[in-house]
Design a protein around this motif. Sequence first.
Motif, PDB file in Angstrom:
ATOM      1  N   HIS A  51       1.082  -5.049  17.585  1.00 34.72           N
ATOM      2  CA  HIS A  51       0.015  -4.834  16.585  1.00 34.72           C
ATOM      3  C   HIS A  51       0.057  -3.606  16.398  1.00 34.72           C
ATOM      4  O   HIS A  51      -0.413  -2.528  17.317  1.00 34.72           O
ATOM      5  N   LEU A  52      -0.066  -3.311  15.146  1.00 32.29           N
ATOM      6  CA  LEU A  52      -0.077  -1.874  14.558  1.00 32.29           C
ATOM      7  C   LEU A  52      -1.245  -1.610  13.821  1.00 32.29           C
ATOM      8  O   LEU A  52      -1.645  -2.299  12.971  1.00 32.29           O
ATOM      9  N   GLU A  53      -2.073  -0.760  14.057  1.00 32.48           N
ATOM     10  CA  GLU A  53      -3.197  -0.144  13.180  1.00 32.48           C
ATOM     11  C   GLU A  53      -2.962   1.259  12.712  1.00 32.48           C
ATOM     12  O   GLU A  53      -2.588   2.026  13.283  1.00 32.48           O
ATOM     13  N   VAL A  54      -3.002   1.471  11.196  1.00 33.40           N
ATOM     14  CA  VAL A  54      -2.461   2.377  10.745  1.00 33.40           C
ATOM     15  C   VAL A  54      -3.850   2.852   9.661  1.00 33.40           C
ATOM     16  O   VAL A  54      -4.572   2.351   9.153  1.00 33.40           O
ATOM     17  N   THR A  55      -3.991   4.349   9.730  1.00 33.76           N
ATOM     18  CA  THR A  55      -5.195   4.855   9.089  1.00 33.76           C
ATOM     19  C   THR A  55      -4.488   5.999   7.967  1.00 33.76           C
ATOM     20  O   THR A  55      -3.616   6.764   8.476  1.00 33.76           O
ATOM     21  N   LEU A  56      -4.984   5.937   6.743  1.00 34.83           N
ATOM     22  CA  LEU A  56      -4.693   6.904   5.682  1.00 34.83           C
ATOM     23  C   LEU A  56      -5.918   7.622   5.358  1.00 34.83           C
ATOM     24  O   LEU A  56      -7.164   7.270   5.594  1.00 34.83           O
ATOM     25  N   PRO A  57      -5.796   8.756   4.999  1.00 32.63           N
ATOM     26  CA  PRO A  57      -6.772   9.470   4.456  1.00 32.63           C
ATOM     27  C   PRO A  57      -7.869   8.905   3.242  1.00 32.63           C
ATOM     28  O   PRO A  57      -9.244   9.201   2.940  1.00 32.63           O
ATOM     29  N   GLY A  58      -7.358   7.684   2.734  1.00 35.27           N
ATOM     30  CA  GLY A  58      -8.081   7.121   1.673  1.00 35.27           C
ATOM     31  C   GLY A  58      -7.232   6.007   1.326  1.00 35.27           C
ATOM     32  O   GLY A  58      -6.211   5.959   1.561  1.00 35.27           O
ATOM     33  N   GLU A  59      -7.922   5.339   0.293  1.00 31.37           N
ATOM     34  CA  GLU A  59      -7.107   4.221  -0.366  1.00 31.37           C
ATOM     35  C   GLU A  59      -5.930   4.752  -0.926  1.00 31.37           C
ATOM     36  O   GLU A  59      -5.851   5.760  -1.803  1.00 31.37           O
ATOM     37  N   CYS A  60      -4.653   4.168  -1.095  1.00 31.88           N
ATOM     38  CA  CYS A  60      -3.477   4.518  -1.701  1.00 31.88           C
ATOM     39  C   CYS A  60      -3.101   3.507  -2.538  1.00 31.88           C
ATOM     40  O   CYS A  60      -2.685   2.297  -2.280  1.00 31.88           O
ATOM     41  N   ASN A  61      -2.985   3.686  -3.896  1.00 33.78           N
ATOM     42  CA  ASN A  61      -2.480   2.856  -5.182  1.00 33.78           C
ATOM     43  C   ASN A  61      -1.039   3.288  -5.452  1.00 33.78           C
ATOM     44  O   ASN A  61      -1.138   4.665  -6.004  1.00 33.78           O
ATOM     45  N   PHE A  62      -0.066   2.613  -5.918  1.00 37.41           N
ATOM     46  CA  PHE A  62       1.017   2.928  -6.582  1.00 37.41           C
ATOM     47  C   PHE A  62       1.789   1.550  -7.145  1.00 37.41           C
ATOM     48  O   PHE A  62       1.453   0.523  -6.698  1.00 37.41           O
ATOM     49  N   ALA A  63       2.676   1.751  -8.042  1.00 40.82           N
ATOM     50  CA  ALA A  63       3.363   0.775  -8.631  1.00 40.82           C
ATOM     51  C   ALA A  63       4.876   1.360  -8.593  1.00 40.82           C
ATOM     52  O   ALA A  63       5.182   2.418  -8.514  1.00 40.82           O
ATOM     53  N   ILE A  64       5.812   0.181  -8.275  1.00 44.08           N
ATOM     54  CA  ILE A  64       7.271   0.505  -8.576  1.00 44.08           C
ATOM     55  C   ILE A  64       7.727  -0.730  -9.231  1.00 44.08           C
ATOM     56  O   ILE A  64       7.088  -1.649  -9.542  1.00 44.08           O
ATOM     57  N   THR A  65       8.961  -0.464  -9.787  1.00 44.93           N
ATOM     58  CA  THR A  65       9.605  -1.537 -10.515  1.00 44.93           C
ATOM     59  C   THR A  65      10.905  -1.970  -9.982  1.00 44.93           C
ATOM     60  O   THR A  65      11.893  -1.100  -9.351  1.00 44.93           O
ATOM     61  N   VAL A  66      11.200  -3.166  -9.539  1.00 45.25           N
ATOM     62  CA  VAL A  66      12.094  -3.709  -8.956  1.00 45.25           C
ATOM     63  C   VAL A  66      12.922  -4.748  -9.790  1.00 45.25           C
ATOM     64  O   VAL A  66      12.227  -5.717 -10.136  1.00 45.25           O
ATOM     65  N   SER A  77      -7.492   2.298   3.253  1.00 46.30           N
ATOM     66  CA  SER A  77      -7.466   3.449   4.205  1.00 46.30           C
ATOM     67  C   SER A  77      -7.167   3.139   5.670  1.00 46.30           C
ATOM     68  O   SER A  77      -6.747   3.829   6.257  1.00 46.30           O
ATOM     69  N   LYS A  78      -7.429   1.912   5.996  1.00 50.16           N
ATOM     70  CA  LYS A  78      -6.873   1.228   7.307  1.00 50.16           C
ATOM     71  C   LYS A  78      -6.252  -0.154   7.037  1.00 50.16           C
ATOM     72  O   LYS A  78      -6.757  -0.884   6.355  1.00 50.16           O
ATOM     73  N   PHE A  79      -5.107  -0.347   7.695  1.00 47.50           N
ATOM     74  CA  PHE A  79      -4.375  -1.424   7.298  1.00 47.50           C
ATOM     75  C   PHE A  79      -3.832  -1.947   8.770  1.00 47.50           C
ATOM     76  O   PHE A  79      -3.392  -0.858   9.672  1.00 47.50           O
ATOM     77  N   VAL A  80      -3.466  -3.157   8.925  1.00 47.31           N
ATOM     78  CA  VAL A  80      -2.906  -3.673  10.188  1.00 47.31           C
ATOM     79  C   VAL A  80      -1.709  -4.487  10.024  1.00 47.31           C
ATOM     80  O   VAL A  80      -1.686  -5.192   8.975  1.00 47.31           O
ATOM     81  N   GLY A  81      -1.103  -4.837  11.077  1.00 48.26           N
ATOM     82  CA  GLY A  81       0.200  -5.707  10.921  1.00 48.26           C
ATOM     83  C   GLY A  81       0.743  -5.827  12.407  1.00 48.26           C
ATOM     84  O   GLY A  81       0.449  -5.138  13.155  1.00 48.26           O
ATOM     85  N   LEU A  82       1.507  -6.856  12.498  1.00 43.48           N
ATOM     86  CA  LEU A  82       2.367  -7.264  13.832  1.00 43.48           C
ATOM     87  C   LEU A  82       3.718  -6.758  13.313  1.00 43.48           C
ATOM     88  O   LEU A  82       4.448  -7.433  12.577  1.00 43.48           O
ATOM     89  N   ILE A  83       4.243  -5.980  14.073  1.00 48.42           N
ATOM     90  CA  ILE A  83       5.584  -5.217  13.987  1.00 48.42           C
ATOM     91  C   ILE A  83       6.383  -5.738  14.859  1.00 48.42           C
ATOM     92  O   ILE A  83       6.182  -5.882  16.223  1.00 48.42           O
ATOM     93  N   LYS A  84       7.381  -6.133  14.516  1.00 48.11           N
ATOM     94  CA  LYS A  84       8.844  -6.794  15.337  1.00 48.11           C
ATOM     95  C   LYS A  84       9.874  -6.384  14.731  1.00 48.11           C
ATOM     96  O   LYS A  84       9.740  -5.963  13.531  1.00 48.11           O
ATOM     97  N   SER A  85      11.107  -6.419  15.398  1.00 48.67           N
ATOM     98  CA  SER A  85      12.224  -5.806  14.968  1.00 48.67           C
ATOM     99  C   SER A  85      12.581  -6.457  13.602  1.00 48.67           C
ATOM    100  O   SER A  85      12.907  -7.802  13.534  1.00 48.67           O
ATOM    101  N   GLY A  86      12.754  -5.723  12.561  1.00 48.43           N
ATOM    102  CA  GLY A  86      13.187  -6.216  11.269  1.00 48.43           C
ATOM    103  C   GLY A  86      12.093  -6.826  10.343  1.00 48.43           C
ATOM    104  O   GLY A  86      12.084  -7.353   9.282  1.00 48.43           O
ATOM    105  N   SER A  87      10.590  -6.950  11.006  1.00 49.32           N
ATOM    106  CA  SER A  87       9.641  -7.444  10.076  1.00 49.32           C
ATOM    107  C   SER A  87       8.542  -6.969  10.747  1.00 49.32           C
ATOM    108  O   SER A  87       7.972  -6.561  11.592  1.00 49.32           O
ATOM    109  N   ILE A  88       7.398  -7.256   9.435  1.00 51.86           N
ATOM    110  CA  ILE A  88       6.195  -6.943   9.772  1.00 51.86           C
ATOM    111  C   ILE A  88       5.199  -8.283   9.164  1.00 51.86           C
ATOM    112  O   ILE A  88       5.561  -8.611   8.137  1.00 51.86           O
ATOM    113  N   SER A  89       4.387  -8.784  10.118  1.00 50.06           N
ATOM    114  CA  SER A  89       3.639  -9.920   9.883  1.00 50.06           C
ATOM    115  C   SER A  89       2.102  -9.640   9.937  1.00 50.06           C
ATOM    116  O   SER A  89       1.774  -8.670  10.497  1.00 50.06           O
TER     117      SER A  89
END
Length: 96
Positions: A51-66, A77-89
């Motif tokens: 389990h990974l907990e990450v803190t940014l200085p504030g909310e982060c918004n951006f857009a990309i085109t794929v 500003s804080k988000f979490v996930g479960l990191i394994k080889s090749g994936s985050i869930s």
Amino acid sequence: MAHRLLLIVLAASILHTASSATVYDVLQQNNLPRGLIPQGVTSYVLHPDGHLEVTLPGECNFAITVGGSPYKFRFDSKFVGLIKSGSISEIKGVRV
């Protein structure tokens, strides 16, 4: 006594090296691209179970085109996930 001091210095060096890894290094060690998490992370915690907990200085918004389609991302500003080889869930705090 000298052996004990050498052991302490060696242990401190190993702990310093381990703690100097960035969250971006953690991504690469798990076969994920460094750009998966926005720049500017102020802190992170990687628990032994992945389990990974990450803190940014504030909310982060951006857009990309794929492939001609726009995607908007919002990282709390804080988000979490479960990191394994090749994936985050089990991601919380990120919206697409």
